[in-house]
Scaffold this motif. Structure first.
Motif, mmCIF file in Angstrom:
data_model
loop_
_atom_site.group_PDB
_atom_site.id
_atom_site.type_symbol
_atom_site.label_atom_id
_atom_site.label_comp_id
_atom_site.label_asym_id
_atom_site.label_seq_id
_atom_site.Cartn_x
_atom_site.Cartn_y
_atom_site.Cartn_z
ATOM 1 N N LYS A 1 67.359 -22.483 92.666
ATOM 2 C CA LYS A 1 65.525 -23.646 93.027
ATOM 3 C C LYS A 1 65.658 -24.902 92.129
ATOM 4 N N LEU A 2 65.891 -24.448 90.550
ATOM 5 C CA LEU A 2 65.750 -25.432 89.435
ATOM 6 C C LEU A 2 66.960 -26.413 90.055
ATOM 7 N N HIS B 1 59.797 -30.172 94.391
ATOM 8 C CA HIS B 1 60.247 -29.631 95.722
ATOM 9 C C HIS B 1 58.912 -30.743 96.979
ATOM 10 N N LEU C 1 66.591 -22.652 82.697
ATOM 11 C CA LEU C 1 66.942 -20.716 82.717
ATOM 12 C C LEU C 1 66.653 -19.596 81.477
ATOM 13 N N GLY D 1 62.919 -11.745 86.992
ATOM 14 C CA GLY D 1 64.334 -11.671 86.689
ATOM 15 C C GLY D 1 65.179 -12.187 87.525
ATOM 16 N N LEU E 1 54.226 -15.999 82.277
ATOM 17 C CA LEU E 1 53.830 -15.991 83.555
ATOM 18 C C LEU E 1 52.378 -16.086 82.744
ATOM 19 N N GLN F 1 67.747 -20.260 88.826
ATOM 20 C CA GLN F 1 68.687 -21.434 89.096
ATOM 21 C C GLN F 1 69.323 -22.376 89.954
ATOM 22 N N PHE G 1 57.653 -27.927 82.385
ATOM 23 C CA PHE G 1 58.708 -28.398 82.829
ATOM 24 C C PHE G 1 58.806 -27.139 84.859
ATOM 25 N N MET H 1 63.652 -17.214 80.730
ATOM 26 C CA MET H 1 64.463 -15.547 80.435
ATOM 27 C C MET H 1 63.909 -14.822 79.142
ATOM 28 N N SER I 1 59.188 -28.991 88.392
ATOM 29 C CA SER I 1 60.450 -29.020 89.094
ATOM 30 C C SER I 1 59.647 -28.216 90.689
ATOM 31 N N GLU J 1 67.830 -14.192 88.446
ATOM 32 C CA GLU J 1 68.562 -16.041 87.883
ATOM 33 C C GLU J 1 69.199 -16.529 88.564
ATOM 34 N N LEU K 1 60.786 -15.325 88.489
ATOM 35 C CA LEU K 1 60.673 -15.646 87.024
ATOM 36 C C LEU K 1 60.530 -13.768 86.861
ATOM 37 N N ALA K 2 59.175 -13.443 87.270
ATOM 38 C CA ALA K 2 59.169 -12.806 87.145
ATOM 39 C C ALA K 2 59.669 -10.990 87.240
ATOM 40 N N THR L 1 68.950 -27.684 83.802
ATOM 41 C CA THR L 1 68.946 -25.914 84.205
ATOM 42 C C THR L 1 69.452 -24.699 83.652
ATOM 43 N N ARG M 1 59.528 -14.670 79.111
ATOM 44 C CA ARG M 1 58.952 -14.585 80.334
ATOM 45 C C ARG M 1 57.210 -13.868 80.610
ATOM 46 N N LEU N 1 58.528 -20.077 92.377
ATOM 47 C CA LEU N 1 59.186 -20.245 91.081
ATOM 48 C C LEU N 1 58.848 -18.979 90.277
#
Lengths: 298, 298
Positions: free
Chosen positions: A276-277, B202, B237, A268, B248, A274, B194, B241, B198, A270, A265-266, B233, B244, A261
Motif C-alpha cells: 500500500k505504501l 491514495h 516499513l 503487523g 498507533l 509495504q 508519512f 514496524m 500516503s 508487512e 500496521l496494528a 518504502t 508500532r 494503513l
C-alpha cells in the motif's frame, strides 16, 4: 465588438496576496490601460499606491469600479458573494466580472443573478502561498500556474476570450472547467490537505504539551506536511463552508485509507503494508515526474 | 585514553543518501584519518570511490570494518539490527559503534547485546530528503540539523564525546535523548506525517481514477503535504514496524482531531471550526517563527 486587455480599465477588489500580486503584474508590464485597487484598510490603499502596484487606490468600492471594463473580486469567497449582490446595479453594461475565489459553485450561482448586461466568469488561479496579505504579494506569482475559468451559460465567447487574455498576460495557463467539477477536484488536492495539516499540527501540539522537545526535533517532514495549516483561517473557513459536501466526501475517503494503513500496521501485515505504501510512493513520484511539482501553491 | 576524530578510521556501512552524504562531508574536509564505505551493490562501491566520497570502498563488510575506530551503520533499521549481531565479534575492542537509524529502541537493545569491549551509541540525524540512494547524496546535508544521540548506560563519557565531535564536525547539533523518548517524539513529527501523506495520495488517486484532471490541478498545497509519501518504502516499513505502538498512538490522536474537524464542518459550527483552525494556524506559525522551519527533512 471585441475588447482587448490593453484598452481596459481593470479594477481589483481586495489587495491581499492574490489581488495585489495580480495588480503588480498588470502594472509592471503595462498590460492594460489602467489598474485600480480597492482595499478595506487605508494602510493597504496607501501601500498599494506607493508600491506602484496600481494607478489608483481607494477604499471606496464605487469609486474603484466606476468606468471599469474588468472587475476582479479578490476577497474571501463569501465576501465575493456579498459584493456581487451589491455591485450588480452599479456596473456598466458589458463589464467583465471575474473573481479569484477558491470555490466556484456558490460564486457562479451569485454571478448568475447579476443584471443581464454584465459578463460574469468565475476563476481560480492554482497558486498562492500560506502567508497572506498585501505584504506577501509578489510579481510573477501566477507564472506557470493553472488558472481555472468557469464560464456561465450566459458568458459570451468574447468575454471568455478577454478573460483568457488576462490569464495568459500574467503567465498563467487558462483551463476551462465546470464549477461543480472544479469544486470536487480542489476538495481533494487543496481543502483535504489543509484539514489534514491542521489535524497534524493539533496532534503534534498534544505531544508537545507533554514534551516540548517535539518542536525542536520537528524538521522538514513536519514542515512540509503541515505548511498549509498556516494559511489564513478566515479565507479557509469560507472555502470549507462553501464546499462542504465535497470536502466531507474527501475526508471520508481519506479516513478509509488511514484506517486501512492503521489496521495493516496494528496487525503487523508487512507485505500488505509495504504494497500500500508503494502505491502511494509511485503515484506521488509519477506526479512529481510530470513536472507538476514545480507549480506554486494551490 | 581519549581519542580525537582526526586520528580515527571511520567506516560507514550503507552508502545511501544519509551514509554517502556523511562520507562526503568527512572526506571533503579531511575530518578524520580515513573514510571507508561499505555498500552492497558494486555500482555504489565504484561510484563512491570515484566520486571521492571515501578513501576505500568495498562490498565486503569485514574488509570495510577491519581496524576501524568508528563504525557507523547507515542502512534501514532492521538491517542495522542484523548487522549488529553479526559484527559484534569482529570489531576491535574500544570501537565506537554508531548508527543513523530513524528509530532507536530496537537498535539500542541490539547495541546492548554487543560484546562488552565495544562502545555503542545510537543516533538519528533529523535531516534527509525524500529521494533515496547514493545519487541523492550531497555535502552539507547535516549542516544545522539536530542529531539525536542515545547513549546506553554502558557508553563511556569518552565515547559520547567522540560521537559529539563527529556530529559537530559535519555541522549538526547533538541532542542527547533517551531512546524511548526519541521514538515517541519522532512518531509524532515524522512517522505520522508519512502515513498521512500516503493516505492523502491514495485519496487523491481515488479522485484521479474518476477524473484524471485532478493531477493537473494539484499544486503546491498537495505537493508539500504529500511530499514525504515519496520516501523509500523499505526504509519506512522498518521504521513503522520498530515503532508500532507509538505510531498507533499518534494515529489515534490524529484521528480524533480529524473527526472533530469533520463534525464541526458537517454541523456547520463555524465559530468552533474557525477557533480550532486558528489554534493550529498559530501553533504552526509559532514553530516557523522559531526558525525551526529552515532545517532539513526529518
Amino acid at each position: 465588438m471585441k475588447k482587448r486587455l490593453a484598452e481596459c480599465r481593470v479594477t481589483v477588489v481586495g489587495l491581499g496576496l492574490m489581488g495585489a500580486s495580480l495588480c503588480l503584474d498588470l502594472s509592471q508590464h503595462t498590460l492594460c490601460r489602467e489598474v485600480r485597487g480597492v482595499a478595506r484598510r487605508t494602510d493597504t490603499v496607501l501601500d498599494a499606491f506607493f508600491a506602484g502596484a496600481v494607478d489608483l487606490a481607494t477604499n471606496d468600492l464605487y469609486t474603484g469600479i466606476l468606468g471599469a471594463d474588468i472587475v476582479i473580486l479578490a476577497t474571501p469567497v463569501r465576501t465575493i458573494v456579498h459584493m456581487l449582490e451589491e455591485l450588480g446595479p452599479r456596473l456598466w453594461p458589458g463589464t467583465l466580472v471575474m473573481d479569484l475565489g477558491s470555490t466556484k459553485q456558490t460564486i457562479c450561482a451569485a454571478m448568475d443573478r447579476l443584471p443581464p448586461g454584465l459578463q460574469p466568469i468565475g476563476g481560480h488561479p492554482m497558486t498562492g502561498k500560506e502567508t497572506a496579505g498585501f505584504q506577501a504579494a509578489e510579481p510573477g506569482l501566477y507564472r506557470g500556474a493553472p488558472w481555472i475559468l468557469t464560464p456561465l451559460p450566459r458568458t459570451s465567447p468574447e468575454a471568455l476570450d478577454l478573460a483568457r487574455e488576462l490569464v495568459e498576460a500574467v503567465g498563467a495557463r487558462p483551463m476551462v472547467l465546470e464549477a461543480e467539477r472544479h469544486d470536487r477536484l480542489v476538495a481533494s488536492i487543496s481543502h483535504l490537505p489543509f484539514l489534514l495539516a491542521s489535524a497534524l499540527v493539533h496532534a503534534v501540539a498534544d505531544t508537545g504539551a507533554q514534551d516540548p522537545a517535539v518542536w525542536e526535533l520537528a524538521a522538514g517532514g513536519f514542515r512540509d506536511t503541515s505548511r498549509v495549516a498556516a494559511s489564513d483561517t478566515r479565507m479557509f473557513l469560507d472555502i470549507l463552508m462553501t464546499n462542504r459536501e465535497a470536502v466531507l466526501d474527501q475526508l471520508e475517503r481519506f479516513g478509509q485509507h488511514v484506517a486501512e494503513l492503521r489496521t495493516l500496521l496494528a496487525n503487523g501485515d508487512e507485505e500488505a503494508l509495504q504494497a500500500k505504501l508503494a502505491i502511494s510512493q509511485q503515484a506521488r513520484a509519477r506526479w512529481q515526474g510530470r513536472g507538476s511539482g514545480d507549480q506554486g501553491i494551490g
